[in-house]
Design a protein around this motif. Structure first.
Motif, PDB file in Angstrom:
ATOM      1  N   THR A 175      33.027  42.375  13.376  1.00  0.00           N
ATOM      2  CA  THR A 175      32.489  41.722  12.184  1.00  0.00           C
ATOM      3  C   THR A 175      33.570  41.526  11.135  1.00  0.00           C
ATOM      4  N   ASN A 176      33.399  40.503  10.293  1.00  0.00           N
ATOM      5  CA  ASN A 176      34.354  40.323   9.194  1.00  0.00           C
ATOM      6  C   ASN A 176      34.060  41.263   8.019  1.00  0.00           C
ATOM      7  N   GLY A 177      32.950  41.982   8.087  1.00  0.00           N
ATOM      8  CA  GLY A 177      32.662  43.026   7.112  1.00  0.00           C
ATOM      9  C   GLY A 177      32.020  42.578   5.821  1.00  0.00           C
ATOM     10  N   GLN A 224      37.293  30.691  -3.961  1.00  0.00           N
ATOM     11  CA  GLN A 224      38.066  31.459  -4.932  1.00  0.00           C
ATOM     12  C   GLN A 224      37.653  32.930  -4.976  1.00  0.00           C
ATOM     13  N   ALA A 225      36.517  33.263  -4.380  1.00  0.00           N
ATOM     14  CA  ALA A 225      36.047  34.650  -4.372  1.00  0.00           C
ATOM     15  C   ALA A 225      36.854  35.475  -3.372  1.00  0.00           C
ATOM     16  N   SER A 226      36.984  36.775  -3.646  1.00  0.00           N
ATOM     17  CA  SER A 226      37.781  37.658  -2.794  1.00  0.00           C
ATOM     18  C   SER A 226      36.937  38.239  -1.657  1.00  0.00           C
ATOM     19  N   THR A 227      37.289  37.903  -0.425  1.00  0.00           N
ATOM     20  CA  THR A 227      36.610  38.507   0.726  1.00  0.00           C
ATOM     21  C   THR A 227      36.995  39.983   0.835  1.00  0.00           C
ATOM     22  N   HIS A 228      38.206  40.315   0.442  1.00  0.00           N
ATOM     23  CA  HIS A 228      38.671  41.705   0.488  1.00  0.00           C
ATOM     24  C   HIS A 228      37.824  42.582  -0.417  1.00  0.00           C
ATOM     25  N   LYS A 229      37.532  42.112  -1.610  1.00  0.00           N
ATOM     26  CA  LYS A 229      36.709  42.861  -2.563  1.00  0.00           C
ATOM     27  C   LYS A 229      35.326  43.126  -1.981  1.00  0.00           C
ATOM     28  N   ILE A 284      34.437  43.230   1.236  1.00  0.00           N
ATOM     29  CA  ILE A 284      34.522  44.153   2.376  1.00  0.00           C
ATOM     30  C   ILE A 284      34.679  45.592   1.899  1.00  0.00           C
ATOM     31  N   THR A 285      35.619  45.837   0.986  1.00  0.00           N
ATOM     32  CA  THR A 285      35.880  47.206   0.525  1.00  0.00           C
ATOM     33  C   THR A 285      34.687  47.769  -0.242  1.00  0.00           C
ATOM     34  N   GLU A 286      33.959  46.924  -0.973  1.00  0.00           N
ATOM     35  CA  GLU A 286      32.738  47.382  -1.643  1.00  0.00           C
ATOM     36  C   GLU A 286      31.689  47.776  -0.607  1.00  0.00           C
ATOM     37  N   LEU A 332      42.730  53.851   3.014  1.00  0.00           N
ATOM     38  CA  LEU A 332      41.341  53.427   2.828  1.00  0.00           C
ATOM     39  C   LEU A 332      40.383  54.278   3.654  1.00  0.00           C
ATOM     40  N   GLY A 333      40.913  54.972   4.667  1.00  0.00           N
ATOM     41  CA  GLY A 333      40.086  55.892   5.440  1.00  0.00           C
ATOM     42  C   GLY A 333      39.970  55.593   6.913  1.00  0.00           C
TER      43      GLY A 333
END
Length: 377
Positions: free
Chosen positions: A96-98, A138-143, A145-147, A186-187
Motif C-alpha cells: 500500500t502507499n499508506g 501540492q499536498a504532502s503524501t509523506h505527511k 503517511i506518517t500521520e 521512524l520505527g
C-alpha cells in the motif's frame, strides 16, 4: 509440475489516489468491477498448484489495493476458510502507499497476521518529490503517511509486520543512506530499497551509486558491530534471499504469477503497464481454463531469447546470474514505450552488479557475527 508458480500477486485495481513519477501501472484503462465468484475460482486454481513444502504467498497490490478494502477483506476471508487445501501454508501481504491506511484497516491486518508493506521513500523532501497525490498535487503524501503510521506506532512494529519499501531514482540515489536512517528512526525494522530501473541512468550517476552502496555496506556492517541489543538493526529482503541462496533472478525459475481484477492470470507484473490489447498477449489462463504453465514458461523463454538477440549478451554466462534483478519485466516496459532496450540493458546490468557485490561484501564481513546470524536465521 516443473517450475510451478508458488507466488501470486492479486492486482485488485489499476486505480490509485497517487501519481508517482516512476509508477509503471497504466491507470488510464477502463475501470472494471470485481467478480468475486470468478476471483474465488481463480484462487482455487492457484491454491491447487504444487509448491515446495506446500508454501504459497499471496500479495494484494494495485494501483492502491486499499481503494477496494472491502473486496480485499472478503477475498482474504475466503482464502482462510478453504479447508479443501489443508496442505497449503499461505503467507499473505498487502502493498500500500499508506495514505489510506486507517486504524481500522491496520487492526484487521494485524488480527489476520497479514504483512503490511508501506511504500515510503524516506524523508519528506525525497518522498514528496516522486510520490504526489493525483488530485491534490501540492499536498504532502509523506505527511499523510506518517500521520497514519503514528496512529499505531509502538515498540512492536516489527511484530505487527509493517515493512518499508523505498524506491530511489537517479535523482535521489545520493540521499539513499540518509533516507534509510530516517526510516529506521521512524520505527521500521524491515527496510527494502529498490532502484527506478526504467529511467536512463548516466555514467556519472552510476558511478555515484557505486559510492553510495559502498557507504551503505560500511554503515550496515558497523550497525551490527556496534549494536548491543539489536534493536537498531533492520532486515532486508534481498539480503535475506541472497543469504538463503534463493534465486532472485526470476527469469530463470520464476515462481510468480499475477492475477487481475477480472480473473486473468499473467506471467509478469510489468504487463500492467501495457494497453489492454497488448496486455492480452501475456495471459496464461483464468478461472475456467486454469493456468497454462507451459505457455508461461514459453513466454518467458521467448523474451529471454529476444533479449539475447537485441543485446548480444547471454545472461546464462554471467557469474551473477542467479542473484540478478529480472530483465524480463524491464524489457516488456521499455520495448512497449519504444525506447532503446539495448542502451537501457547496459545500465540495468551495472545497477544489478552494484547491488550484488554489496551483498557479497556484507556477507563476507558478517557471516560469523552472532547478531547477524540471529537476525537472518
Amino acid at each position: 509440475e516443473l517450475n510451478s508458480p508458488s507466488a501470486l500477486t492479486v492486482s485488485l485495481t489499476q486505480d490509485c489516489n497517487l501519481k508517482c513519477s516512476y509508477c509503471f501501472v497504466n491507470s488510464s484503462r477502463i475501470k472494471k468491477k470485481i467478480n468475486l465468484a470468478f476471483l474465488y475460482k481463480s484462487l482455487d486454481v492457484f491454491l491447487r498448484l504444487p509448491a515446495p513444502a506446500g508454501l504459497k504467498t499471496i500479495t494484494f497490490s494495485g494501483g492502491e489495493p486499499l481503494l477496494r478494502f472491502s473486496k480485499l477483506r472478503d477475498i482474504h476471508n475466503y482464502i482462510q476458510q478453504q479447508a479443501i487445501f489443508p496442505s497449503n501454508r499461505i503467507r499473505i501481504s498487502v502493498v500500500t502507499n499508506g495514505t489510506l491506511l486507517t486504524k481500522k484497516y491496520y487492526d484487521f491486518f494485524k488480527k489476520k497476521n497479514v504483512t503490511l508493506r508501506v511504500s515510503i521513500d524516506g524523508n519528506k523532501i525525497t518522498h514528496d518529490r516522486n510520490r504526489k497525490f493525483k488530485l491534490q498535487k501540492q499536498a504532502s503524501t509523506h505527511k499523510q503517511i506518517t500521520e497514519n503510521l503514528g496512529q499505531f506506532k509502538n515498540a512492536d512494529n516489527d511484530k505487527y509486520k509493517i515493512r518499508a519499501s523505498l524506491v530511489f531514482s537517479r535523482h535521489t540515489a545520493s540521499n539513499l543512506l540518509k533516507n534509510i536512517r530516517y526510516l529506521q528512526k521512524l520505527g521500521f525494522r524491515h527496510i527494502d530499497f529498490y532502484p527506478d530501473m526504467c529511467s536512463q541512468w548516466s555514467e556519472e550517476e552510476l558511478k555515484n551509486l557505486k559510492g553510495v552502496f559502498k557507504k551503505f555496506v560500511s554503515f550496515y556492517v558497523d550497525s551490527f558491530n556496534s549494536s548491543k541489543k539489536g534493536t537498531d538493526i533492520f532486515r532486508n529482503s534481498l539480503l535475506f534471499n541472497f543469504l538463503k541462496q534463493i534465486e532472485i533472478y526470476k527469469s530463470i525459475s520464476c515462481s510468480k504469477i499475477h492475477l487481475d481484477e477480472v480473473g486473468n492470470f499473467y506471467c509478469c507484473d510489468k504487463v500492467f503497464s501495457l494497453s489492454e490489447s497488448e496486455r492480452s498477449k501475456f495471459i496464461i489462463g483464468d478461472a475456467n481454463r486454469g493456468i497454462n504453465n507451459r505457455l508461461r514458461l514459453k513466454l518467458l523463454e521467448t523474451i529471454r531469447h529476444e533479449i539475447r538477440e537485441i543485446t548480444g549478451k547471454d545472461c546464462n554466462l554471467c557469474q551473477y546470474l542467479k542473484y540478478c534483478f529480472c530483465p524480463i519485466g524491464n524489457y516488456i516496459y521499455i520495448s512497449f514505450h519504444g525506447l532503446d532496450f539495448k542502451q537501457y540493458f547496459s545500465r540495468f546490468c551495472r545497477i544489478s552488479q552494484i547491488y550484488i557485490r554489496s551483498l557479497f561484501d556484507i556477507r563476507k564481513n558478517l557471516k560469523n557475527h552472532p547478531l547477524f546470524i540471529k537476525t537472518y536465521n
